[in-house]
Design a protein around this motif. Structure first.
Motif: not given
Length: 231
Positions: A66-75, A110-114, A188-199
């Motif tokens: 999907i990411r090869e052709v589309n930027f649609v949010p993916i949950l 989460r759906v509404k935020a995305l 735009n969400e609270p930060y937790f230590s696991i968020s480091n991996n995401t960044i």
């Protein structure tokens, strides 16, 4: 009416998601595997809710295609809840990750935020035609109106999250941003230590796309381990 593509090989999960989403006024399209999802996704798709463990084409493979052709949010909505699973999901281009069993209220939040972030991303700002709203750093040109990236003469394809991180860093050259600064500003969400991996995953993917030598970056510099800046 936003259209949400629900991809899961479990019929009961698909039916539950359809009830939840339709009750909020969304149009729902179903797919029972990745191959079917790739046939059904189109320009009207506003969000993809994607399982990982599926036959034929799993969720990670589907997300990558999907990411090869589309930027649609993916949950990602999956039973695979290890940190390593989440890192793989984000690396493939996922925007959010929710583990089964899930709370319906958290899913809808989460759906509404995305969808809200996607709407902001896709709506062009009202500017005069003769104005070009660019951030230029050496050979890197960030067009804020068209949401496009050019490096030299090459067009660079970024996900919405990657674009937002790059704009955040580039908007104030030499300012140091911590992982918490980046996460709270972009997600735009609270930060937790696991968020480091995401960044870390998103910074690595960004470097792979815009740096000639990702291991020796010229643009996105690391400061004190988990802080970043653009010079």
């Amino acid at each position: 009416m936003e259209t949400i593509l629900v991809v899961d090989d479990d019929k009961d999960i698909r039916e539950l998601l359809m009830i939840l989403l339709q009750s909020e006024g969304y149009n729902v399209v179903e797919a029972e595997n990745g191959e079917e999802a790739l046939k059904k996704i189109d320009i009207n798709t506003s969000l993809v809710i994607l399982d990982i463990m599926m036959p034929k084409l799993n969720g990670i493979q589907t997300c990558t295609k999907i990411r090869e052709v589309n930027f649609v949010p993916i949950l990602f909505l999956t039973a695979k809840g290890q940190d390593s699973d989440k890192i793989i999901g984000f690396s493939a281009g996922g925007d959010d990750y929710l583990v089964k069993p899930f709370s319906p209220s958290e899913l809808m939040a989460r759906v509404k935020a995305l969808l809200r972030r996607h709407l902001v991303y896709t709506n062009n700002m009202s500017v005069k035609e003769d104005k070009v709203n660019n951030i230029i750093i050496r050979d890197l040109i960030i067009n804020l109106d068209e949401k496009s990236i050019t490096l030299g003469n090459k067009q660079i394809s970024l996900t919405p999250r990657e674009f937002d991180i790059l704009v955040l860093l580039a908007s104030t050259k030499n300012k140091v941003f911590s992982a918490q600064n980046i996460y709270e500003s972009v997600w735009n969400e609270p930060y937790f230590s696991i968020s480091n991996n995401t960044i870390m995953v998103h910074i690595r993917k960004l470097r792979e796309k815009i740096e000639q030598k990702p291991q020796s970056p010229e643009y996105i510099k690391t400061v004190w381990g988990m802080e970043y800046k653009i010079e």
